[in-house]
Motif scaffolding. Structure first.
Motif, short mmCIF file in Angstrom:
data_model
loop_
_atom_site.label_atom_id
_atom_site.label_comp_id
_atom_site.label_asym_id
_atom_site.label_seq_id
_atom_site.Cartn_x
_atom_site.Cartn_y
_atom_site.Cartn_z
N ASP A 40 -0.99 63.90 -59.12
CA ASP A 40 -0.59 62.62 -58.53
C ASP A 40 0.83 62.69 -58.00
O ASP A 40 1.71 63.32 -58.60
N ILE A 41 1.04 62.00 -56.91
CA ILE A 41 2.36 61.97 -56.28
C ILE A 41 3.37 61.26 -57.16
O ILE A 41 4.59 61.42 -56.97
N ASP A 42 2.92 60.47 -58.13
CA ASP A 42 3.88 59.77 -58.99
C ASP A 42 4.62 60.72 -59.92
O ASP A 42 5.61 60.33 -60.55
N SER A 49 1.86 56.26 -55.83
CA SER A 49 0.75 56.86 -56.57
C SER A 49 -0.50 56.92 -55.71
O SER A 49 -0.68 56.11 -54.79
N THR A 55 -5.74 57.28 -49.75
CA THR A 55 -4.52 57.92 -49.24
C THR A 55 -4.84 59.01 -48.23
O THR A 55 -5.75 59.82 -48.43
N LEU A 57 -2.94 62.14 -47.06
CA LEU A 57 -1.81 62.94 -47.53
C LEU A 57 -1.49 64.06 -46.56
O LEU A 57 -2.39 64.80 -46.13
N ILE A 91 0.75 59.04 -46.92
CA ILE A 91 1.87 59.65 -47.63
C ILE A 91 2.16 61.02 -47.03
O ILE A 91 1.29 61.88 -46.98
N MET A 93 4.66 64.26 -47.53
CA MET A 93 5.65 64.92 -48.36
C MET A 93 6.61 65.71 -47.47
O MET A 93 6.17 66.42 -46.54
N VAL A 121 7.71 60.83 -48.89
CA VAL A 121 8.19 61.21 -50.22
C VAL A 121 9.01 62.49 -50.09
O VAL A 121 8.50 63.53 -49.66
N GLU A 127 7.94 70.98 -56.24
CA GLU A 127 7.13 69.77 -56.34
C GLU A 127 6.12 69.70 -55.20
O GLU A 127 4.95 69.33 -55.41
N VAL A 131 1.93 69.86 -55.72
CA VAL A 131 0.98 68.87 -55.22
C VAL A 131 -0.03 69.52 -54.29
O VAL A 131 -1.24 69.29 -54.40
#
Length: 210
Positions: A40-42, A49, A55, A57, A91, A93, A121, A127, A131
């Motif tokens: 999870d992105i959280d 989240s 989502t 991504l 989202i 990244m 994000v 990180e 993901v």
């Protein structure tokens, strides 16, 4: 009379077909789950989240300017068509340090549409890789931590895609450099997952009303 027929064909019939597609009938089935419980992105940003959201991504990498065309393709072909649906988010990244480049990109996207559901994000390399690798696809990140592919994550945090794609067999993501792929494949799959949740909502509402 001919003008009326033409107007109906051009404007009314496509709208009716679109609404029917989103009606959630069983004809469209379910979009296959390819990877369950992705990272999870959280874990990276506690304010964001995958849970309870549909989502899209993506991974823009260190050269945001180079990926601008990808973002515009995605914005025009997918985001603008679906962003008004509840519980829907995009989202992206991005490596830390790209804040000003992303601000410029978001500003440009904002000239075409409301960008409230574009979420960027900023994360460390580890990180981002964590993901991405948690998606368990057959794709790889480029050295700048980017990929032209975007992915559909459902409300339970599962990666959705195709198991019988005519070109790739198992299709994990959608190539944002290809307008044809966004139009002919990704749009269809987003419609399917939205119809799936719409149907589930109707069933839950019907049960409560009994």
């Amino acid at each position: 009379m001919k003008k009326t027929v033409v107007l109906v064909a051009l404007f009314v019939l496509p709208i009716v077909a679109y609404l029917f597609f989103l009606s959630g009938t069983n004809n469209f089935g379910r979009l296959p789950t390819l990877t369950e419980n992705v990272v999870d992105i959280d874990d990276v940003d506690s304010g964001v989240s995958f849970k309870d959201k549909i989502t899209i991504l993506g991974f823009l990498g260190r050269d945001v300017q180079l990926k601008k065309a990808n973002a515009f393709n995605l914005n025009q072909k997918i985001y603008k068509r679906f962003y008004e649906f509840n519980d829907f988010q995009f989202i992206m990244m991005v490596p830390e340090g790209m804040e000003s480049e992303v601000a410029a990109l978001k500003s440009e996207l904002g000239t075409f549409t409301d960008t409230q559901k574009w979420v960027f994000v900023f994360a460390k390399e580890l990180e981002i890789r964590t993901v991405f690798e948690g998606l368990e696809t057959d794709l790889k990140l480029n050295t700048d931590l980017s990929t032209p592919y975007v992915f559909i994550i459902d409300k339970d945090g599962n990666l959705r895609g195709r198991t019988d794609d005519e070109d790739e067999g198992t299709k994990y993501g959608f190539d944002t450099t290809s307008v044809a792929e966004l139009n002919n494949k990704m749009e269809d799959d987003v419609k399917i997952i939205l119809a799936e949740y719409r149907l589930a909502l109707k069933k839950n509402t019907a049960r409560r009303d009994k």
